[in-house]
Scaffold this motif. Structure first.
Motif, PDB file in Angstrom:
ATOM      1  N   ALA A  31      96.340 -54.197   1.506  1.00 45.74           N
ATOM      2  CA  ALA A  31      96.844 -52.836   1.284  1.00 45.74           C
ATOM      3  C   ALA A  31      95.736 -51.884   0.821  1.00 45.74           C
ATOM      4  O   ALA A  31      94.596 -51.978   1.288  1.00 45.74           O
ATOM      5  N   ASN A  32      96.084 -50.960  -0.097  1.00 41.13           N
ATOM      6  CA  ASN A  32      95.162 -49.882  -0.461  1.00 41.13           C
ATOM      7  C   ASN A  32      93.873 -50.384  -1.099  1.00 41.13           C
ATOM      8  O   ASN A  32      92.803 -49.798  -0.897  1.00 41.13           O
ATOM      9  N   SER A  57      89.498 -45.234 -14.738  1.00 43.19           N
ATOM     10  CA  SER A  57      89.821 -44.109 -13.863  1.00 43.19           C
ATOM     11  C   SER A  57      89.547 -44.542 -12.424  1.00 43.19           C
ATOM     12  O   SER A  57      88.851 -45.533 -12.177  1.00 43.19           O
ATOM     13  N   THR A  58      90.106 -43.812 -11.477  1.00 39.12           N
ATOM     14  CA  THR A  58      89.828 -44.114 -10.070  1.00 39.12           C
ATOM     15  C   THR A  58      88.334 -44.012  -9.799  1.00 39.12           C
ATOM     16  O   THR A  58      87.770 -44.827  -9.061  1.00 39.12           O
ATOM     17  N   THR A  59      87.683 -43.016 -10.394  1.00 35.24           N
ATOM     18  CA  THR A  59      86.239 -42.853 -10.224  1.00 35.24           C
ATOM     19  C   THR A  59      85.490 -44.074 -10.738  1.00 35.24           C
ATOM     20  O   THR A  59      84.602 -44.621 -10.056  1.00 35.24           O
ATOM     21  N   GLU A  60      85.853 -44.541 -11.946  1.00 38.41           N
ATOM     22  CA  GLU A  60      85.194 -45.722 -12.519  1.00 38.41           C
ATOM     23  C   GLU A  60      85.439 -46.963 -11.662  1.00 38.41           C
ATOM     24  O   GLU A  60      84.523 -47.765 -11.433  1.00 38.41           O
ATOM     25  N   LEU A  61      86.657 -47.121 -11.203  1.00 36.09           N
ATOM     26  CA  LEU A  61      86.991 -48.281 -10.389  1.00 36.09           C
ATOM     27  C   LEU A  61      86.150 -48.312  -9.122  1.00 36.09           C
ATOM     28  O   LEU A  61      85.582 -49.358  -8.767  1.00 36.09           O
ATOM     29  N   LEU A  62      86.049 -47.193  -8.432  1.00 35.32           N
ATOM     30  CA  LEU A  62      85.283 -47.147  -7.187  1.00 35.32           C
ATOM     31  C   LEU A  62      83.793 -47.402  -7.448  1.00 35.32           C
ATOM     32  O   LEU A  62      83.139 -48.096  -6.665  1.00 35.32           O
ATOM     33  N   ARG A  63      83.262 -46.865  -8.522  1.00 37.45           N
ATOM     34  CA  ARG A  63      81.841 -47.100  -8.839  1.00 37.45           C
ATOM     35  C   ARG A  63      81.582 -48.576  -9.126  1.00 37.45           C
ATOM     36  O   ARG A  63      80.608 -49.153  -8.642  1.00 37.45           O
ATOM     37  N   ARG A  64      82.457 -49.191  -9.915  1.00 47.25           N
ATOM     38  CA  ARG A  64      82.248 -50.591 -10.275  1.00 47.25           C
ATOM     39  C   ARG A  64      82.544 -51.520  -9.104  1.00 47.25           C
ATOM     40  O   ARG A  64      81.899 -52.562  -8.949  1.00 47.25           O
ATOM     41  N   GLY A  82     102.017 -37.534  -1.039  1.00 47.55           N
ATOM     42  CA  GLY A  82     102.071 -37.254  -2.475  1.00 47.55           C
ATOM     43  C   GLY A  82     102.088 -38.495  -3.335  1.00 47.55           C
ATOM     44  O   GLY A  82     101.450 -38.547  -4.383  1.00 47.55           O
ATOM     45  N   SER A  83     102.813 -39.540  -2.888  1.00 48.65           N
ATOM     46  CA  SER A  83     102.881 -40.762  -3.695  1.00 48.65           C
ATOM     47  C   SER A  83     101.527 -41.463  -3.752  1.00 48.65           C
ATOM     48  O   SER A  83     101.154 -42.035  -4.775  1.00 48.65           O
ATOM     49  N   LEU A  84     100.768 -41.412  -2.645  1.00 49.08           N
ATOM     50  CA  LEU A  84      99.427 -42.010  -2.637  1.00 49.08           C
ATOM     51  C   LEU A  84      98.497 -41.250  -3.568  1.00 49.08           C
ATOM     52  O   LEU A  84      97.718 -41.862  -4.316  1.00 49.08           O
ATOM     53  N   SER A  85      98.585 -39.927  -3.569  1.00 49.15           N
ATOM     54  CA  SER A  85      97.713 -39.140  -4.447  1.00 49.15           C
ATOM     55  C   SER A  85      98.051 -39.394  -5.914  1.00 49.15           C
ATOM     56  O   SER A  85      97.171 -39.357  -6.772  1.00 49.15           O
ATOM     57  N   GLN A  86      99.330 -39.663  -6.197  1.00 50.20           N
ATOM     58  CA  GLN A  86      99.708 -39.987  -7.576  1.00 50.20           C
ATOM     59  C   GLN A  86      99.045 -41.278  -8.019  1.00 50.20           C
ATOM     60  O   GLN A  86      98.556 -41.381  -9.153  1.00 50.20           O
ATOM     61  N   ARG A  87      98.987 -42.270  -7.125  1.00 50.73           N
ATOM     62  CA  ARG A  87      98.342 -43.537  -7.476  1.00 50.73           C
ATOM     63  C   ARG A  87      96.832 -43.365  -7.642  1.00 50.73           C
ATOM     64  O   ARG A  87      96.210 -44.060  -8.446  1.00 50.73           O
ATOM     65  N   LEU A  88      96.247 -42.440  -6.900  1.00 46.28           N
ATOM     66  CA  LEU A  88      94.802 -42.225  -6.970  1.00 46.28           C
ATOM     67  C   LEU A  88      94.399 -41.309  -8.122  1.00 46.28           C
ATOM     68  O   LEU A  88      93.328 -41.473  -8.702  1.00 46.28           O
ATOM     69  N   CYS A  89      95.253 -40.346  -8.424  1.00 50.78           N
ATOM     70  CA  CYS A  89      94.875 -39.327  -9.401  1.00 50.78           C
ATOM     71  C   CYS A  89      95.672 -39.394 -10.703  1.00 50.78           C
ATOM     72  O   CYS A  89      95.229 -38.860 -11.727  1.00 50.78           O
ATOM     73  N   GLY A  90      96.848 -40.001 -10.679  1.00 50.18           N
ATOM     74  CA  GLY A  90      97.673 -40.066 -11.877  1.00 50.18           C
ATOM     75  C   GLY A  90      97.321 -41.253 -12.754  1.00 50.18           C
ATOM     76  O   GLY A  90      96.566 -42.148 -12.354  1.00 50.18           O
ATOM     77  N   SER A  91      97.868 -41.270 -13.946  1.00 51.35           N
ATOM     78  CA  SER A  91      97.639 -42.365 -14.894  1.00 51.35           C
ATOM     79  C   SER A  91      98.838 -43.295 -14.943  1.00 51.35           C
ATOM     80  O   SER A  91      99.984 -42.866 -14.810  1.00 51.35           O
ATOM     81  N   LEU A  92      98.550 -44.573 -15.124  1.00 52.14           N
ATOM     82  CA  LEU A  92      99.589 -45.571 -15.366  1.00 52.14           C
ATOM     83  C   LEU A  92      98.963 -46.672 -16.203  1.00 52.14           C
ATOM     84  O   LEU A  92      98.222 -47.509 -15.704  1.00 52.14           O
ATOM     85  N   GLN A  93      99.223 -46.611 -17.493  1.00 50.83           N
ATOM     86  CA  GLN A  93      98.633 -47.557 -18.443  1.00 50.83           C
ATOM     87  C   GLN A  93      99.710 -48.385 -19.122  1.00 50.83           C
ATOM     88  O   GLN A  93     100.825 -47.907 -19.361  1.00 50.83           O
ATOM     89  N   VAL A  94      99.362 -49.625 -19.446  1.00 55.55           N
ATOM     90  CA  VAL A  94     100.271 -50.475 -20.209  1.00 55.55           C
ATOM     91  C   VAL A  94      99.557 -51.003 -21.446  1.00 55.55           C
ATOM     92  O   VAL A  94      98.344 -51.207 -21.450  1.00 55.55           O
ATOM     93  N   ASP A  95     100.333 -51.204 -22.479  1.00 61.07           N
ATOM     94  CA  ASP A  95      99.835 -51.762 -23.737  1.00 61.07           C
ATOM     95  C   ASP A  95     100.210 -53.242 -23.771  1.00 61.07           C
ATOM     96  O   ASP A  95     101.394 -53.586 -23.805  1.00 61.07           O
ATOM     97  N   ILE A  96      99.211 -54.126 -23.738  1.00 62.49           N
ATOM     98  CA  ILE A  96      99.493 -55.566 -23.714  1.00 62.49           C
ATOM     99  C   ILE A  96      99.327 -56.212 -25.085  1.00 62.49           C
ATOM    100  O   ILE A  96      99.170 -57.426 -25.196  1.00 62.49           O
ATOM    101  N   SER A  97      99.400 -55.389 -26.147  1.00 61.39           N
ATOM    102  CA  SER A  97      99.203 -55.957 -27.491  1.00 61.39           C
ATOM    103  C   SER A  97     100.281 -56.991 -27.821  1.00 61.39           C
ATOM    104  O   SER A  97      99.992 -58.004 -28.466  1.00 61.39           O
ATOM    105  N   LYS A  98     101.524 -56.775 -27.367  1.00 61.31           N
ATOM    106  CA  LYS A  98     102.570 -57.774 -27.610  1.00 61.31           C
ATOM    107  C   LYS A  98     102.227 -59.085 -26.913  1.00 61.31           C
ATOM    108  O   LYS A  98     102.396 -60.171 -27.493  1.00 61.31           O
ATOM    109  N   THR A  99     101.740 -58.995 -25.671  1.00 57.68           N
ATOM    110  CA  THR A  99     101.358 -60.192 -24.926  1.00 57.68           C
ATOM    111  C   THR A  99     100.258 -60.943 -25.663  1.00 57.68           C
ATOM    112  O   THR A  99     100.295 -62.174 -25.782  1.00 57.68           O
TER     113      THR A  99
END
Length: 328
Positions: A188-189, A247-254, A283-300
């Motif tokens: 996929a993407n 960030s998407t920028t950081e991901l692509l660079r790394r 629009g949904s693709l741009s949200q995945r590329l430009c928007g934020s989606l973070q999770v807190d795994i401290s409980k895990t």
């Protein structure tokens, strides 16, 4: 270890054994002599792991204890599901998602209860939490769910059905919600991004300041294995990620560094990308590329004492090496 020796080991039934995560999970279980892995698959895989017992199935909701799938099984890890469909053909997508992801999951879990299975590990989705963390803190495992699309809604309803079943029976239910999963063999993407970078294509993602959580398939598999027997996992919900957001920028660079092809990124403002993508129906693709989606795994981390074994750069290198190998 011989087949006879395996009989004394803990039986683990994996659904979706031919999928991206399923194959990695079965490989891990097959390598460790404490497990007797069994896989439910819709068709026999081209390459079979020597210590895995592969069983064919058609509909999860039709499985019952009489089929023999659960013989010697202590724990079920349920990966099989109807996932996001790019070209949806169902007249009622939500009804189809419910048929597979809710009714199928509950039918499997009920049969597991009747067969005396101890624990049911359900791989859900971060989409149960919601679609974005723009303008808010990272998602927490125990906050109120807010699914928006049919897939997320069906996963949430499956979670609720499993919790209800666990409250009425002795079955221990563990729910794991991963974010985007990547790793060797990813499609996929994520694969498209590697292809663009490998070809040296200039990309307009040099000024994206979002934050997104990802999880490598090896880290997710390690967490699922930890959930098989950990006493604190019973009847809990966990979020899964690598523990480092990019960030998407950081991901692509790394990722470009991992491929040995420095990313050619143009500093186009995110607002322009979102506007252009919306105009062409992406629009949904741009949200995945430009928007934020973070999770807190401290409980895990705290409840299970779990730390992602692979760092992001190590996981990206493994993904890139496999991608480059497939190009030859």
């Amino acid at each position: 270890m011989t087949g006879h020796d395996r009989q004394a080991c803990q039986g683990i039934l994996v659904t979706g054994g031919s999928g991206f995560v399923g194959k990695s999970l079965l490989k891990r279980l097959d390598e460790e002599p404490v497990w007797t892995p069994r896989a439910l698959v819709r068709q026999q895989p081209e390459s079979r792991l020597p210590g895995v017992d592969y069983r064919l199935f058609t509909e999860l909701s039709d499985i019952d204890r009489a089929t023999g799938y659960f013989e010697g099984v202590d724990t079920v890890i349920h990966l099989a599901s109807r996932v996001h469909v790019m070209q949806e053909t169902a007249a009622d997508p939500l009804a189809e998602f419910r048929r597979v992801n809710v009714e199928g999951t509950l039918g499997l879990a009920r049969a597991a209860v009747e067969a005396g299975v101890r624990r049911f590990v359900f791989v859900s989705s971060v989409k149960v939490n919601g679609e974005t963390t723009d303008g808010r803190p990272p998602f927490d495992a125990d906050e109120a769910p807010a699914p928006l699309d049919p897939y997320g809604i069906s996963k949430h309803e499956a979670e609720e059905a499993l919790r209800h079943l666990a409250a009425q029976t002795s079955l221990e239910v563990v729910i794991v919600r991963p974010v985007l999963v990547y790793g060797p063999g990813v499609k996929a993407n994520f694969r498209s991004m590697m292809s663009w970078l490998n070809k040296g294509v200039p990309l307009p993602f040099g000024a994206i300041h979002n934050k997104r959580s990802l999880v490598s398939v090896d880290n997710l598999v390690d967490l699922l294995v930890a959930c098989i027997n950990h006493p604190a996992a019973a009847n809990q919900t966990f979020l899964a990620s690598d523990g480092e957001d990019l960030s998407t920028t950081e991901l692509l660079r790394r990722l470009g560094t991992a491929l040995g092809k420095p990313a050619k990124l143009l500093p186009v403002p995110a607002a322009l990308i979102k506007g252009g993508a919306k105009m062409v129906g992406l629009g949904s693709l741009s949200q995945r590329l430009c928007g934020s989606l973070q999770v807190d795994i401290s409980k895990t981390r705290e409840l299970l004492g779990w730390t992602p074994p692979l760092g992001v750069d190590q996981a990206l290198r493994a993904t890139a090496v496999n991608f480059l190998k497939e190009q030859h």
